[in-house]
Design a protein around this motif. Structure first.
Motif: not given
Length: 119
Positions: A64-91
């Motif tokens: 299970t991982s939790n994050g914050i997300c943001m919509l900007y135009g047609d881009a949707f991005a989320a930052g999250y923490v998984l164990d001790d690492a920081v992740g980024l996803i862009v949709y």
């Protein structure tokens, strides 16, 4: 002069970008590929916190991982923490409400893919 102004406004209307997509709150099916190319699946829940921001929680396998997300135009991005690492996803937000993206995580090489499809 009125013809020039009318022509300019018409031209501007023709090149104006299409209305931005939106992301809906709710549960999504997750299908993705890990950094090594192996597949994973699960669910993600998006909770809107404003017109452009949200929180997101993924359940994939036993993770299970939790994050914050943001919509900007047609881009949707989320930052999250998984164990001790920081992740980024862009949709990229699709017309059918699905989200097609690529992700990475700190300390690792490469990127994975992920598709969220509304349930």
């Amino acid at each position: 002069m009125k013809k020039i102004l009318a022509g300019a406004l018409l031209g501007l209307a023709l090149v104006a970008p299409a209305h931005a997509q939106t992301v809906n709150a709710g549960t999504y099916n997750v299908e993705g590929t890990n950094l090594d190319g192996s597949a994973y699946n699960g669910t993600a829940t998006i909770e809107l916190t404003s017109e452009t921001t949200c929180s997101i929680e993924w359940h994939t396998g036993s993770t299970t991982s939790n994050g914050i997300c943001m919509l900007y135009g047609d881009a949707f991005a989320a930052g999250y923490v998984l164990d001790d690492a920081v992740g980024l996803i862009v949709y990229d937000v699709q017309g059918d409400g699905s989200l097609h993206g690529a992700w990475t995580i700190s300390g690792k090489d490469g990127s994975g893919t992920e598709i969220l499809t509304p349930q």
